[in-house]
Motif scaffolding. Sequence first.
Motif, short mmCIF file in Angstrom:
data_model
loop_
_atom_site.label_atom_id
_atom_site.label_comp_id
_atom_site.label_asym_id
_atom_site.label_seq_id
_atom_site.Cartn_x
_atom_site.Cartn_y
_atom_site.Cartn_z
N ARG A 88 0.49 -1.35 -0.12
CA ARG A 88 0.42 -0.20 -0.09
C ARG A 88 0.63 1.31 0.45
O ARG A 88 0.52 2.68 -0.84
CB ARG A 88 -1.16 0.10 1.10
N SER A 89 1.77 1.29 0.10
CA SER A 89 3.14 2.63 1.06
C SER A 89 4.23 2.86 -0.60
O SER A 89 4.04 3.49 -0.60
CB SER A 89 4.12 2.39 1.79
N ILE A 90 3.77 1.53 -1.55
CA ILE A 90 4.61 1.64 -2.36
C ILE A 90 3.95 1.87 -4.05
O ILE A 90 2.98 0.38 -3.59
CB ILE A 90 5.57 0.24 -3.13
N ARG A 91 3.69 2.57 -4.45
CA ARG A 91 3.49 2.20 -6.44
C ARG A 91 3.64 1.51 -6.76
O ARG A 91 2.15 0.85 -7.35
CB ARG A 91 3.40 3.98 -7.27
N HIS A 92 4.37 1.09 -7.08
CA HIS A 92 4.80 -0.50 -7.97
C HIS A 92 4.89 -1.44 -7.70
O HIS A 92 4.78 -1.72 -6.61
CB HIS A 92 6.33 -0.03 -8.78
N PRO A 93 4.64 -2.80 -8.42
CA PRO A 93 4.44 -3.65 -8.27
C PRO A 93 5.76 -4.41 -7.46
O PRO A 93 7.10 -3.63 -7.29
CB PRO A 93 4.65 -4.61 -9.55
N ILE A 94 5.55 -5.40 -6.55
CA ILE A 94 6.88 -5.28 -5.95
C ILE A 94 6.72 -7.65 -5.42
O ILE A 94 5.38 -7.87 -5.40
CB ILE A 94 6.52 -5.10 -3.92
N LEU A 95 7.82 -7.59 -5.53
CA LEU A 95 8.20 -9.05 -5.30
C LEU A 95 8.58 -9.04 -3.85
O LEU A 95 9.94 -8.77 -4.03
CB LEU A 95 8.72 -9.91 -5.89
N PHE A 96 8.23 -9.88 -2.93
CA PHE A 96 8.96 -10.43 -1.47
C PHE A 96 10.02 -11.45 -1.75
O PHE A 96 9.77 -12.61 -1.79
CB PHE A 96 8.42 -9.90 -0.35
N GLU A 97 11.48 -11.65 -1.44
CA GLU A 97 12.40 -12.16 -1.02
C GLU A 97 12.09 -11.80 0.52
O GLU A 97 13.14 -11.04 1.48
CB GLU A 97 13.42 -12.18 -1.59
N LEU A 98 11.45 -12.85 1.41
CA LEU A 98 11.76 -13.03 2.86
C LEU A 98 13.53 -14.53 3.19
O LEU A 98 13.11 -15.21 2.50
CB LEU A 98 10.62 -14.13 3.27
#
Length: 221
Positions: A88-98
């Motif tokens: 919600r805080s970042i405009r672009h698509p995100i991939l998360f690496e945990l």
Amino acid sequence: MKHPLFDYPAQAAVGRVLPKSKIYDAGKPRPAVKERFVQEVGQISWAYKLAPETIHVPETPEVTEMQVFSIALRTGTLHHDVLRVIDRSIRHPILFELEYDGQCKVVAAYKRPSEADFEKWVCTGYVESAWLPAETARLPLPISRNLSVLYEQLLIPLLPYPALPGEPLRAQFERMELIKTKEREIAQCEARLRKERQFNRKVPINAALRKLKKELQELRS
């Protein structure tokens, strides 16, 4: 199915730590979710920016750039509400690496501009890979004609079920949400069945359970 760990180009590297305070300011988490940040998240890093100027792949109106965020966990779990605040805080698509205890997993939602308001973004539920050893050999970044296609290629390995014939990615994510909903309904129905002692009341519950399981099988196949 191929695993979802990709070898992002060095020229796309950012390597910047994101203060949680900035995410709180932009994402406005509820107190309970903010507490999850404290308990579950060690550090959030902006690892890569995938954009025309960094990977030489043309943008599209839907995807002008993508981000890869690395999240070091304090425990082996991370509630999806935390990721939703970041999205919600970042405009672009995100991939998360945990990252946790020498292992890595990839988590993402399908994120797209709202059809009603192109300035707003819509996120599906999250899909995720299994935990993989951090030293797993990474795959070359797929060759793509534009960033929208690349985005799809990075998300597809996360989906737990293959696409139906002619099924676009958005519809696949919507079907995954229906599957999760149906699984919850089945679990609730099974719990009611276990608690019920009277046979005549078990009969309609069993019938409802069979119907739900049939619907789930249809969604999966």
